[in-house]
Design a protein around this motif. Structure first.
Motif, PDB file in Angstrom:
ATOM      1  N   ILE A  24      37.258  43.904  35.733  1.00 55.52           N
ATOM      2  CA  ILE A  24      38.023  42.707  35.398  1.00 55.52           C
ATOM      3  C   ILE A  24      37.858  42.349  33.927  1.00 55.52           C
ATOM      4  O   ILE A  24      38.822  41.996  33.238  1.00 55.52           O
ATOM      5  CB  ILE A  24      37.596  41.524  36.292  1.00 55.52           C
ATOM      6  N   LEU A  28      41.024  42.099  31.477  1.00 54.93           N
ATOM      7  CA  LEU A  28      41.378  40.910  30.714  1.00 54.93           C
ATOM      8  C   LEU A  28      41.496  41.228  29.222  1.00 54.93           C
ATOM      9  O   LEU A  28      42.422  40.772  28.549  1.00 54.93           O
ATOM     10  CB  LEU A  28      40.338  39.809  30.926  1.00 54.93           C
ATOM     11  N   GLY A  89      45.628  30.897  42.244  1.00 53.58           N
ATOM     12  CA  GLY A  89      45.154  32.233  42.547  1.00 53.58           C
ATOM     13  C   GLY A  89      45.326  32.574  44.015  1.00 53.58           C
ATOM     14  O   GLY A  89      45.536  31.690  44.856  1.00 53.58           O
ATOM     15  N   LEU A 150      46.236  35.677  32.570  1.00 53.67           N
ATOM     16  CA  LEU A 150      45.734  35.196  33.853  1.00 53.67           C
ATOM     17  C   LEU A 150      46.776  35.296  34.961  1.00 53.67           C
ATOM     18  O   LEU A 150      46.438  35.565  36.125  1.00 53.67           O
ATOM     19  CB  LEU A 150      45.251  33.752  33.704  1.00 53.67           C
ATOM     20  N   GLN A 153      46.685  38.442  36.697  1.00 52.84           N
ATOM     21  CA  GLN A 153      45.514  38.610  37.564  1.00 52.84           C
ATOM     22  C   GLN A 153      45.504  37.612  38.721  1.00 52.84           C
ATOM     23  O   GLN A 153      44.458  37.328  39.297  1.00 52.84           O
ATOM     24  CB  GLN A 153      44.236  38.457  36.737  1.00 52.84           C
ATOM     25  N   GLU A 156      43.548  38.244  41.824  1.00 49.05           N
ATOM     26  CA  GLU A 156      42.090  38.272  41.716  1.00 49.05           C
ATOM     27  C   GLU A 156      41.492  36.905  41.406  1.00 49.05           C
ATOM     28  O   GLU A 156      40.275  36.759  41.383  1.00 49.05           O
ATOM     29  CB  GLU A 156      41.663  39.254  40.607  1.00 49.05           C
ATOM     30  N   LEU A 157      42.342  35.914  41.174  1.00 47.71           N
ATOM     31  CA  LEU A 157      41.848  34.583  40.807  1.00 47.71           C
ATOM     32  C   LEU A 157      41.325  33.831  42.031  1.00 47.71           C
ATOM     33  O   LEU A 157      42.007  33.744  43.049  1.00 47.71           O
ATOM     34  CB  LEU A 157      42.951  33.756  40.155  1.00 47.71           C
ATOM     35  N   SER A 421      40.895  33.239  28.484  1.00 43.18           N
ATOM     36  CA  SER A 421      41.082  33.994  29.728  1.00 43.18           C
ATOM     37  C   SER A 421      39.759  34.235  30.435  1.00 43.18           C
ATOM     38  O   SER A 421      39.623  34.008  31.648  1.00 43.18           O
ATOM     39  CB  SER A 421      41.768  35.331  29.432  1.00 43.18           C
ATOM     40  N   HIS A 422      38.748  34.674  29.692  1.00 42.17           N
ATOM     41  CA  HIS A 422      37.441  34.953  30.293  1.00 42.17           C
ATOM     42  C   HIS A 422      36.783  33.677  30.796  1.00 42.17           C
ATOM     43  O   HIS A 422      36.204  33.666  31.889  1.00 42.17           O
ATOM     44  CB  HIS A 422      36.530  35.632  29.268  1.00 42.17           C
ATOM     45  N   PHE A 425      38.539  32.637  34.040  1.00 44.71           N
ATOM     46  CA  PHE A 425      38.314  33.576  35.155  1.00 44.71           C
ATOM     47  C   PHE A 425      36.878  33.527  35.627  1.00 44.71           C
ATOM     48  O   PHE A 425      36.612  33.456  36.831  1.00 44.71           O
ATOM     49  CB  PHE A 425      38.685  35.009  34.716  1.00 44.71           C
ATOM     50  N   ALA A 429      35.321  32.354  39.249  1.00 48.32           N
ATOM     51  CA  ALA A 429      34.602  33.350  40.041  1.00 48.32           C
ATOM     52  C   ALA A 429      33.194  32.895  40.364  1.00 48.32           C
ATOM     53  O   ALA A 429      32.703  33.071  41.500  1.00 48.32           O
ATOM     54  CB  ALA A 429      34.568  34.682  39.282  1.00 48.32           C
TER      55      ALA A 429
END
Length: 432
Positions: A24, A28, A89, A150, A153, A156-157, A421-422, A425, A429
């Motif tokens: 991931i 990203l 997500g 994002l 993704q 995956e969110l 973004s990181h 995410f 997570a």
């Protein structure tokens, strides 16, 4: 004793987590690299077509259309021209908000860039030149880039991302409401309240690096207006009047002793500055009134209240001492911006992962203000500075924000997209 089969199973179950995280992270980064040219193109377009606070109609339209193209739920018209996107997500989880400001300043651009602004708009009843002299064009473009990353993704969110494109950070036009405070008053966090909010600001610093601050980061900004009332007389016979001009000098010096003698500077710094003094119409007439305007900057609520009381006491007593009177009006502006200590401790590894161990450094308190503070007062907030000083320039000597020569090193914007973004995410997570 654990059987070889169970040991193998445990190993296999553990591997996807580590591999997933690495995959991931790489995904990203690659996605941010892929939209870099778009981000630069958006930034240049916004730069060439700047709009003042509460007037960001073109900018807001471009932002809204982009978010809709990504399948993000969009609401427009918040606090006049604000745009909010909601990305849900595929997995349940918390809510994280990312904020960018969109407005420009009444500044005449002098950069000579091929995409320099020649825009003119009305401000305070006058036609003024307009420029993105504070980097909000870059903020908007970076958040649009993060939305692209994002949204790709979504599957995956673990939770929801709120994209806040805010108008009027530089304060709304005189006589109007706007900015973060109005967005909240109009219910921004009423339906979907984020568990954390992140903001990013470009400015002086080695290109692509990040400056952070735990706890108080940006000062509260208040404005004072003082009217000193004396008695008019001929300049040759001042004893027949009460001179508010000489009184204004005493008041200015008295105000400076508040910060230097009354504020506990071991606890936190503070600044009181007089920006304007107006009075008189002729060289040989001592006027009846003089007005002073200025700013008060502080970091803690108790300190802020004490300084306000001290300003009133100092001015009133100086006026009384010479037989004059004083009217003092102090208007509260943006509150202090306090970065949540627990949030920054949790997200610092992610920041360093994006920019490297040496690319993230803790900075000092900043007396400049930002209305991101309103968001951070509602939910844990983290506000970061992205260095964008062009290569070959000394960040301490380069043109800073609000200068007519202010410019940025555009390759640094890629790090901005990666950071936003990181942070979003990883926060989702880790909280899931």
């Amino acid at each position: 004793m654990i059987s070889p089969r169970n040991m193998l199973l445990a190993t296999l179950l553990a591997m996807p987590v580590t591999s997933y995280a690495a995959d991931i992270q790489s995904t990203l980064d690659h996605a941010a690299d892929a939209v870099e040219s778009d981000v630069i193109r958006w930034r240049r377009d916004f730069h060439q077509h700047p709009e003042l606070g509460n007037r960001e109609h073109r900018t807001a339209g471009i932002v809204a259309n982009h978010l809709k193209s990504l399948g993000i739920e969009v609401t427009t018209g918040i606090a006049h021209t604000g745009v909010v996107g909601i990305l849900k997500g595929a997995k349940p989880g918390p809510v994280v908000a990312l904020r960018a400001d969109m407005d420009a300043l009444p500044v005449k651009e002098m950069t000579g860039l091929p995409f320099a602004s020649t825009a003119v708009a009305e401000y305070g009843g006058k036609q003024v030149p307009v420029m993105h002299a504070c980097g909000h064009d870059a903020h908007t473009a970076m958040l649009m880039g993060a939305a692209s990353v994002l949204a790709a993704q979504r599957s995956e969110l673990s939770g929801t991302v709120m994209f806040i494109f805010q108008p009027a950070e530089e304060s709304p036009p005189p006589g109007e409401e706007g900015g973060a405070e109005l967005m909240l008053e109009q219910g921004l966090f009423d339906t979907v309240k984020p568990d954390a909010v992140f903001g990013l600001h470009v400015g002086a610093g080695t290109s692509g690096t990040v400056t952070y601050r735990s706890g108080p980061a940006h000062a509260a900004s208040d404005t004072f207006h003082i009217t000193l009332k004396g008695r008019q007389s001929h300049g040759s016979m001042p004893w027949f009047g009460v001179d508010p001009v000489t009184l204004s000098g005493q008041v200015v010096l008295g105000l400076q002793t508040i910060a230097s003698r009354r504020v506990n500077l071991m606890e936190s710094p503070a600044v009181i500055s007089v920006g304007t003094i107006r009075g008189g119409v002729r060289h040989n007439i001592i006027p009846s009134e003089v007005t002073l305007e200025g700013t008060i900057r502080s970091f803690y609520d108790h300190q802020r209240a004490a300084i306000h009381a001290d300003v009133k006491q100092v001015v009133e007593h100086h006026a009384e001492a010479v037989g004059a009177t004083a009217d003092i009006d102090i208007q509260k502006g943006y509150p202090a911006l306090i970065n949540d200590r627990a949030l920054i401790a949790r997200m610092l590894p992610t920041i360093k992962q994006v920019v490297g161990e040496t690319g993230a450094n803790e900075g000092p308190m900043v007396f400049g203000s930002d209305d991101f503070s309103y968001f951070a007062n509602e939910t844990p907030g983290l506000f970061l500075w992205l260095g964008t000083t062009p290569p070959g320039e000394d960040p301490m000597k380069s043109e800073h924000n609000h200068s007519p020569y202010f410019d940025i090193d555009e390759p640094a914007l890629s790090n901005g997209v990666k950071l936003l973004s990181h942070l979003a995410f990883v926060f989702l997570a880790e909280r899931n």
